[in-house]
Design a protein around this motif. Structure first.
Motif, PDB file in Angstrom:
ATOM      1  N   GLY A 112       0.800  -1.138   0.130  1.00 41.33           N
ATOM      2  CA  GLY A 112       0.028  -0.102  -0.157  1.00 41.33           C
ATOM      3  C   GLY A 112       0.712   1.261  -0.113  1.00 41.33           C
ATOM      4  O   GLY A 112       0.255   2.556  -0.198  1.00 41.33           O
ATOM      5  N   ARG A 113       2.326   1.088   0.027  1.00 47.51           N
ATOM      6  CA  ARG A 113       3.088   2.421   0.078  1.00 47.51           C
ATOM      7  C   ARG A 113       3.933   2.070  -0.790  1.00 47.51           C
ATOM      8  O   ARG A 113       4.452   0.867  -1.220  1.00 47.51           O
ATOM      9  N   TRP A 114       4.602   3.160  -1.530  1.00 51.65           N
ATOM     10  CA  TRP A 114       5.753   3.134  -2.328  1.00 51.65           C
ATOM     11  C   TRP A 114       7.023   2.587  -1.702  1.00 51.65           C
ATOM     12  O   TRP A 114       7.316   3.305  -0.535  1.00 51.65           O
ATOM     13  N   MET A 115       7.828   1.873  -2.397  1.00 52.02           N
ATOM     14  CA  MET A 115       9.044   1.680  -1.839  1.00 52.02           C
ATOM     15  C   MET A 115      10.347   1.844  -2.477  1.00 52.02           C
ATOM     16  O   MET A 115      10.309   1.498  -3.813  1.00 52.02           O
ATOM     17  N   MET A 116      11.203   2.790  -2.123  1.00 56.45           N
ATOM     18  CA  MET A 116      12.388   2.980  -2.659  1.00 56.45           C
ATOM     19  C   MET A 116      13.576   2.102  -2.277  1.00 56.45           C
ATOM     20  O   MET A 116      14.039   2.293  -0.883  1.00 56.45           O
ATOM     21  N   VAL A 117      14.021   1.151  -2.867  1.00 54.96           N
ATOM     22  CA  VAL A 117      15.088   0.119  -2.352  1.00 54.96           C
ATOM     23  C   VAL A 117      16.284   0.156  -2.673  1.00 54.96           C
ATOM     24  O   VAL A 117      16.730   0.283  -3.855  1.00 54.96           O
ATOM     25  N   LEU A 118      17.100   0.413  -1.751  1.00 57.86           N
ATOM     26  CA  LEU A 118      18.584   0.561  -1.834  1.00 57.86           C
ATOM     27  C   LEU A 118      19.610  -0.366  -1.040  1.00 57.86           C
ATOM     28  O   LEU A 118      19.163  -0.398   0.083  1.00 57.86           O
ATOM     29  N   PHE A 119      20.423  -0.571  -1.749  1.00 52.91           N
ATOM     30  CA  PHE A 119      21.534  -1.629  -1.116  1.00 52.91           C
ATOM     31  C   PHE A 119      22.966  -0.935  -0.633  1.00 52.91           C
ATOM     32  O   PHE A 119      23.298  -0.159  -1.612  1.00 52.91           O
ATOM     33  N   GLY A 120      23.291  -1.228   0.561  1.00 55.55           N
ATOM     34  CA  GLY A 120      24.714  -0.506   0.864  1.00 55.55           C
ATOM     35  C   GLY A 120      24.828  -1.249   2.316  1.00 55.55           C
ATOM     36  O   GLY A 120      24.919  -2.357   2.647  1.00 55.55           O
TER      37      GLY A 120
END
Length: 204
Positions: free
Chosen positions: A65-73
């Motif tokens: 139900g929410r936008w997700m900005m996925v970043l790896f680090g």
């Protein structure tokens, strides 16, 4: 101890032994082969299961139900690239989601040996309430980075001995966990906001 009590004790001991062996084998298999992930038919991205910053478990369904900005680090990030990328994305989301209810950042640490729950919590809080940080076992991270089309890369570092290289892009997943595109992690806040607006409008 009566014969019946001895028999009961032996049966109980046998059950415990089988359970222990089964649990051990299952755990070793999971660590070796990683979890079974579901792409949901996406070209990039899909399901995930991570240990979150409160030592609980979070999955992609936790944020449906929410936008997700996925970043790896990692908190020990090569070239100190993670903090500015996360800061810029958080500010970009403030422009596109001023109510702070529609979108968040999933920051996946590739360094589970050093990034425990407390460290991840402190790191996320130091950047923005939008940053939800988590990690997983090495095998799970390898499977997850393949799903999100990036890699686990360790590089030498004069201060920390080693650091983890950040993924070059945020992977953007819509509220139904569908892949809609990427945002270059090196962009400025304004450039990220412009890119997000285009992706979100395109997905509507």
């Amino acid at each position: 101890m009566t014969p019946s009590e001895k028999r009961f004790a032996l049966i109980a001991a046998g059950i415990l032994a089988v359970a222990s062996v089964t649990g051990y084998v299952g755990t070793r298999f999971a660590l070796r082969h990683g979890p079974t992930l579901d792409t949901y038919g996406n070209e990039v991205g899909g399901s995930f299961r991570l240990m979150d910053a409160t030592t609980g478990t979070m999955t992609d369904q936790s944020f449906r139900g929410r936008w997700m900005m996925v970043l790896f680090g990692a908190t020990h990030c090569a070239s100190d690239a993670c903090t500015p990328a996360l800061t810029n994305m958080s500010a970009a989301l403030d422009k596109t989601d001023p109510g702070k209810r529609k979108a968040l950042i999933i920051f996946v640490s590739l360094d589970p040996d050093r990034d425990d729950a407390d460290r991840l919590r402190q790191y996320g809080e130091s950047i923005s309430p939008r940053v939800v940080a988590g990690t997983a076992s090495p095998a799970s991270l390898t499977a997850l980075t393949k799903e999100y089309h990036t890699t686990v890369e360790k590089v030498s570092d004069p201060e920390w001995t080693y650091a983890m290289r950040m993924s070059p892009r945020f992977v953007v997943m819509d509220p139904d966990t569908r892949y809609v595109g990427t945002v270059d992690a090196s962009l400025s806040t304004d450039a990220m906001a412009d890119r997000l607006e285009k992706l979100m409008i395109k997905s509507d």
